[in-house]
Design a protein around this motif. Structure first.
Motif, PDB file in Angstrom:
ATOM      1  N   ARG A  70       0.823  -1.212   0.000  1.00 53.54           N
ATOM      2  CA  ARG A  70       0.000   0.000   0.000  1.00 53.54           C
ATOM      3  C   ARG A  70       0.855   1.259   0.000  1.00 53.54           C
ATOM      4  NH1 ARG A  70      -4.387   1.755   4.673  1.00 53.54           N
ATOM      5  NH2 ARG A  70      -5.407   3.386   3.468  1.00 53.54           N
ATOM      6  N   TYR A  71       2.020   1.184   0.650  1.00 51.81           N
ATOM      7  CA  TYR A  71       2.897   2.362   0.743  1.00 51.81           C
ATOM      8  C   TYR A  71       4.193   2.177  -0.047  1.00 51.81           C
ATOM      9  CZ  TYR A  71      -0.482   3.085   4.413  1.00 51.81           C
ATOM     10  OH  TYR A  71      -1.662   3.212   5.093  1.00 51.81           O
ATOM     11  N   ALA A  72       4.509   0.958  -0.432  1.00 57.64           N
ATOM     12  CA  ALA A  72       5.587   0.643  -1.376  1.00 57.64           C
ATOM     13  C   ALA A  72       6.889   1.391  -1.109  1.00 57.64           C
ATOM     14  CB  ALA A  72       5.121   0.900  -2.807  1.00 57.64           C
ATOM     15  N   PRO A  73       7.479   1.230   0.074  1.00 51.99           N
ATOM     16  CA  PRO A  73       8.738   1.928   0.343  1.00 51.99           C
ATOM     17  C   PRO A  73       9.896   1.376  -0.476  1.00 51.99           C
ATOM     18  CG  PRO A  73       8.306   0.331   2.060  1.00 51.99           C
ATOM     19  CD  PRO A  73       7.087   0.337   1.177  1.00 51.99           C
ATOM     20  N   GLN A  74      10.873   2.197  -0.706  1.00 53.84           N
ATOM     21  CA  GLN A  74      12.118   1.721  -1.310  1.00 53.84           C
ATOM     22  C   GLN A  74      12.803   0.722  -0.388  1.00 53.84           C
ATOM     23  OE1 GLN A  74      13.530   2.348  -4.232  1.00 53.84           O
ATOM     24  NE2 GLN A  74      15.630   1.618  -3.963  1.00 53.84           N
ATOM     25  N   VAL A  75      12.756   1.005   0.911  1.00 54.40           N
ATOM     26  CA  VAL A  75      13.368   0.140   1.923  1.00 54.40           C
ATOM     27  C   VAL A  75      12.393  -0.019   3.077  1.00 54.40           C
ATOM     28  CG1 VAL A  75      15.223  -0.054   3.642  1.00 54.40           C
ATOM     29  CG2 VAL A  75      15.749   0.778   1.346  1.00 54.40           C
ATOM     30  N   VAL A  76      12.242  -1.250   3.581  1.00 54.58           N
ATOM     31  CA  VAL A  76      11.445  -1.472   4.782  1.00 54.58           C
ATOM     32  C   VAL A  76      12.218  -2.394   5.715  1.00 54.58           C
ATOM     33  CG1 VAL A  76      10.141  -3.333   3.648  1.00 54.58           C
ATOM     34  CG2 VAL A  76       9.268  -2.311   5.749  1.00 54.58           C
ATOM     35  N   GLY A  77      12.302  -1.978   6.989  1.00 55.04           N
ATOM     36  CA  GLY A  77      12.903  -2.803   8.026  1.00 55.04           C
ATOM     37  C   GLY A  77      11.802  -3.466   8.829  1.00 55.04           C
ATOM     38  N   LEU A  78      11.860  -4.787   8.957  1.00 58.17           N
ATOM     39  CA  LEU A  78      10.863  -5.560   9.681  1.00 58.17           C
ATOM     40  C   LEU A  78      11.474  -6.117  10.961  1.00 58.17           C
ATOM     41  CD1 LEU A  78       9.391  -7.558   6.665  1.00 58.17           C
ATOM     42  CD2 LEU A  78       8.468  -5.469   7.687  1.00 58.17           C
ATOM     43  N   GLN A  79      10.703  -6.074  12.036  1.00 56.03           N
ATOM     44  CA  GLN A  79      11.125  -6.683  13.294  1.00 56.03           C
ATOM     45  C   GLN A  79      10.134  -7.786  13.667  1.00 56.03           C
ATOM     46  OE1 GLN A  79      10.315  -2.965  13.828  1.00 56.03           O
ATOM     47  NE2 GLN A  79      12.068  -2.754  12.448  1.00 56.03           N
ATOM     48  N   GLU A  80      10.555  -8.635  14.615  1.00 57.98           N
ATOM     49  CA  GLU A  80       9.787  -9.823  14.993  1.00 57.98           C
ATOM     50  C   GLU A  80       9.432 -10.611  13.735  1.00 57.98           C
ATOM     51  OE1 GLU A  80       6.690  -9.435  17.868  1.00 57.98           O
ATOM     52  OE2 GLU A  80       7.826  -8.032  19.119  1.00 57.98           O
ATOM     53  N   ALA A  81      10.427 -10.815  12.906  1.00 62.91           N
ATOM     54  CA  ALA A  81      10.224 -11.391  11.580  1.00 62.91           C
ATOM     55  C   ALA A  81      10.757 -12.818  11.530  1.00 62.91           C
ATOM     56  CB  ALA A  81      10.936 -10.538  10.529  1.00 62.91           C
ATOM     57  N   CYS A  82       9.915 -13.727  11.075  1.00 61.61           N
ATOM     58  CA  CYS A  82      10.337 -15.090  10.789  1.00 61.61           C
ATOM     59  C   CYS A  82      10.818 -15.153   9.343  1.00 61.61           C
ATOM     60  CB  CYS A  82       9.192 -16.068  10.997  1.00 61.61           C
ATOM     61  SG  CYS A  82       8.620 -16.183  12.710  1.00 61.61           S
ATOM     62  N   ALA A  83      11.955 -15.803   9.129  1.00 56.26           N
ATOM     63  CA  ALA A  83      12.540 -15.835   7.788  1.00 56.26           C
ATOM     64  C   ALA A  83      11.573 -16.417   6.760  1.00 56.26           C
ATOM     65  CB  ALA A  83      13.844 -16.627   7.811  1.00 56.26           C
ATOM     66  N   ARG A  84      10.861 -17.483   7.131  1.00 50.49           N
ATOM     67  CA  ARG A  84       9.918 -18.089   6.180  1.00 50.49           C
ATOM     68  C   ARG A  84       8.778 -17.125   5.855  1.00 50.49           C
ATOM     69  NH1 ARG A  84      10.566 -22.685   9.804  1.00 50.49           N
ATOM     70  NH2 ARG A  84      11.988 -24.215   8.878  1.00 50.49           N
ATOM     71  N   ASP A  85       8.292 -16.404   6.854  1.00 50.22           N
ATOM     72  CA  ASP A  85       7.228 -15.429   6.609  1.00 50.22           C
ATOM     73  C   ASP A  85       7.708 -14.322   5.674  1.00 50.22           C
ATOM     74  OD1 ASP A  85       5.376 -16.737   8.204  1.00 50.22           O
ATOM     75  OD2 ASP A  85       5.847 -15.561   9.988  1.00 50.22           O
ATOM     76  N   VAL A  86       8.917 -13.830   5.921  1.00 53.71           N
ATOM     77  CA  VAL A  86       9.436 -12.739   5.093  1.00 53.71           C
ATOM     78  C   VAL A  86       9.595 -13.188   3.649  1.00 53.71           C
ATOM     79  CG1 VAL A  86      11.399 -11.194   4.723  1.00 53.71           C
ATOM     80  CG2 VAL A  86      10.552 -11.600   7.036  1.00 53.71           C
ATOM     81  N   GLU A  87      10.031 -14.416   3.444  1.00 55.65           N
ATOM     82  CA  GLU A  87      10.182 -14.913   2.085  1.00 55.65           C
ATOM     83  C   GLU A  87       8.826 -14.980   1.387  1.00 55.65           C
ATOM     84  OE1 GLU A  87      11.645 -16.043  -1.468  1.00 55.65           O
ATOM     85  OE2 GLU A  87      12.687 -15.151   0.251  1.00 55.65           O
ATOM     86  N   ARG A  88       7.797 -15.422   2.094  1.00 50.57           N
ATOM     87  CA  ARG A  88       6.453 -15.457   1.495  1.00 50.57           C
ATOM     88  C   ARG A  88       5.951 -14.041   1.210  1.00 50.57           C
ATOM     89  NH1 ARG A  88       5.655 -19.346   5.779  1.00 50.57           N
ATOM     90  NH2 ARG A  88       5.830 -21.472   4.947  1.00 50.57           N
ATOM     91  N   ILE A  89       6.207 -13.117   2.151  1.00 49.22           N
ATOM     92  CA  ILE A  89       5.811 -11.726   1.937  1.00 49.22           C
ATOM     93  C   ILE A  89       6.484 -11.177   0.691  1.00 49.22           C
ATOM     94  CG2 ILE A  89       6.063  -9.383   2.868  1.00 49.22           C
ATOM     95  CD1 ILE A  89       5.655 -10.682   5.675  1.00 49.22           C
TER      96      ILE A  89
END
Length: 284
Positions: A70-89
């Motif tokens: 929705r906001y489409a940043p050039q860079v986004v930092g994620l916390q409390e992140a599971c590697a498998r979830d981030v890959e799916r995201i």
């Protein structure tokens, strides 16, 4: 050949269609100005974002990807992140929203309770950075004392607004662990101080006037123009419990806009900033 009256009629119809439907460029406004919401497939080149995604939570990765898109940043930092979830995201951002990101992980622990997986192969948990531009020189540091749970920071070099920038992403110790966070910010500040042009993203679990953030404030400025230690009451809250824990700190860079967007998919809000144009130079 069309007569003059016919040409005038056709021209009037075309103008009316443009006003009603809008310009042909995807997502382009009739009048210039910054966009708050992205059009699919188009990142905002000078926008950086931080988001604690909430874990453990029962939210789906399709919803998380849609929030980021929705906001489409050039860079986004994620916390409390599971590697498998981030890959799916990351996959959903590309396949469903046309946004292509590179990803780097800052795993600090392997946790079955946090991230699932087989008991002998639990998922990685920690931070992650998504960037529309390639990333180099990744470092992942676990703090010597994480408090009640392992914590750390990660850093990469990437391009934001056309210039090379060092980007840090961190998650400090939980609330009521002030002394632990003070030790962590000592480590973090020493790393940030080595770079002249830095974006520091994260969930600091501390309000702006907390003493453990003094070292960070000495190096950088939060993009919320109303938020300084002496003006804590004017800071926009970034979490469901009406406090300010999430920051976009800048060192050697200035901001021209700051937004906090509540999300139904996390107990933390999405926080992003628009960076002023950066004069290009060989490195951060």
């Amino acid at each position: 050949m069309l007569g003059r009256d016919t040409r005038l009629f056709v021209g009037a119809v075309i103008v009316a269609c443009v006003v009603l439907v809008g310009p042909s460029a995807p997502g382009g406004p009739l009048f210039g100005g910054p966009r708050a919401v992205s059009t699919d497939g188009d990142v905002v080149a000078n926008r950086v974002m931080t988001w604690n995604m909430c874990n453990p939570c029962e939210e789906g990765n399709t919803d998380r990807a849609a929030e980021i898109a929705r906001y489409a940043p050039q860079v986004v930092g994620l916390q409390e992140a599971c590697a498998r979830d981030v890959e799916r995201i990351r996959e959903y951002l590309e396949t469903r929203h046309g946004l292509v990101y590179h990803v780097e992980y800052g795993t600090v622990l392997r946790s079955w309770s946090r991230c699932g997986g087989a008991p002998w192969r639990p998922g990685g948990y920690g931070q992650a950075i998504l960037s529309a531009a390639p990333m180099t020189d990744r470092v992942n540091v676990e703090y010597p004392d994480g408090g009640s749970e392992d914590r750390g920071y990660m850093a990469v070099t990437t391009t934001v607004g056309g210039a090379r920038v060092r980007v840090f992403n961190t998650h400090l110790a939980e609330r009521r662990q002030e002394l632990v966070r003070a030790k962590q910010t000592r480590v973090l500040a020493a790393a940030v101080a080595r770079y002249d042009r830095t974006v520091l993203l994260g969930d600091f679990n501390a309000v702006p006037d907390a003493p453990e953030l003094d070292r960070v404030w000495a190096l950088a400025t939060d993009t919320d123009p109303q938020c300084r230690p002496a003006l804590y009451g004017a800071c926009r809250t970034t979490a469901d419990w009406n406090t300010k824990f999430d920051y976009v700190f800048l060192r050697g860079i200035t901001s021209r806009g700051h937004q906090v967007k509540p999300s139904v998919y996390s107990d933390h809000h999405l926080v992003y900033a628009e960076l002023d144009p950066i004069r290009a130079s060989p490195g951060p």
